[in-house]
Design a protein around this motif. Structure first.
Motif, PDB file in Angstrom:
ATOM      1  N   ARG A 134      -4.332  -6.016  -9.040  1.00 27.25           N
ATOM      2  CA  ARG A 134      -5.309  -4.871  -9.112  1.00 27.25           C
ATOM      3  C   ARG A 134      -6.790  -5.432  -9.872  1.00 27.25           C
ATOM      4  N   ALA A 138     -10.576  -6.419  -8.998  1.00 23.75           N
ATOM      5  CA  ALA A 138     -11.798  -5.697  -9.752  1.00 23.75           C
ATOM      6  C   ALA A 138     -12.746  -6.618 -10.264  1.00 23.75           C
ATOM      7  N   ASP A 146     -11.805  -1.801  -4.484  1.00 25.10           N
ATOM      8  CA  ASP A 146     -10.788  -1.317  -5.543  1.00 25.10           C
ATOM      9  C   ASP A 146      -9.994  -0.177  -4.896  1.00 25.10           C
ATOM     10  N   ARG A 150      -6.088  -0.227  -3.911  1.00 25.38           N
ATOM     11  CA  ARG A 150      -5.065   0.504  -4.585  1.00 25.38           C
ATOM     12  C   ARG A 150      -3.992   1.259  -3.556  1.00 25.38           C
TER      13      ARG A 150
END
Length: 220
Positions: A134, A138, A146, A150
């Motif tokens: 993650r 980013a 992003d 997710r």
């Protein structure tokens, strides 16, 4: 903590998505409207809209007259998740500008994995691994990317639940995450991308094999 009256279905969906990604809701879990709505302090209509959003993301399924359940993945889902990860994650690394890069969050995820491994907390190691990827994505500085990842990483966590030996699956990636971090610290973007591509290919091979053993092998 109860949500305020101004909270939206999107915020509820964020909470539930994070819970799935953290491993709190295994595949096949029935989600109770009464229990979740009461815990979050939201209306049934708001919760149903959140369920609808997560169903669209392929994290939940609605079964007629039975309710809403966390989705159970199949082998093709696992392959498609990794195709998407390779497209997005490698592109993020390839597209980084000139070093130095802001790597504190990535380093924190590596440290989180090491701490969990010392405690032999393999669920914690898998969670740290999700955090690593993650934070890697980013680095692109893109809210849209992003948001996409997710959901993808929450789906990945659903696949982790069917693995019969989580240590064998997750432990090798502690060192590989550190290798990617070290390459980025050195400003070696091309090296980091190559490490990541091999990592994702190996991850698909290992996870597919583990998934086949756990899910696809017919019962005697």
């Amino acid at each position: 903590m109860l949500l305020g009256r101004t909270s939206t279905a999107e915020r509820v969906a964020d909470i539930l998505r994070n819970r799935i990604a953290e491993g709190y809701f295994p595949p096949g879990t029935r989600l109770s409207e009464e229990a979740i709505g009461g815990a979050l302090g939201v209306s049934r209509n708001t919760l149903r809209e959140a369920f609808r959003l997560l169903t669209h993301e392929r994290l939940l399924v609605h079964e007629l007259n039975r309710g809403v359940f966390v989705r159970v993945l199949d082998a093709e889902d696992v392959a498609d998740i990794h195709r998407t990860r390779r497209l997005v994650e490698c592109a993020v690394v390839r597209g980084l500008g000139q070093p130095p890069y802001a790597l504190d969050a990535l380093a924190a995820a590596v440290a989180e994995g090491d701490t969990a491994a010392r405690a032999e907390d393999w669920k914690g190691v898998s969670t740290a691994n999700i955090h690593f990827h993650r934070e890697l994505v980013a680095l692109a500085g893109s809210a849209r990317t992003d948001e996409l990842m997710r959901g993808v990483l929450a789906e990945l966590r659903l696949a982790f639940h069917v693995v019969d030996d989580p240590r064998t699956l997750h432990e090798p990636y502690l060192a590989r995450n550190r290798e990617i971090l070290d390459a980025l610290r050195a400003g070696e973007r091309t090296t980091a991308e190559g490490l990541l591509a091999r990592y994702l290919d190996d991850s698909l091979t290992r996870l597919s094999a583990a998934y086949a053993r756990a899910v696809d092998t017919p019962a005697d």
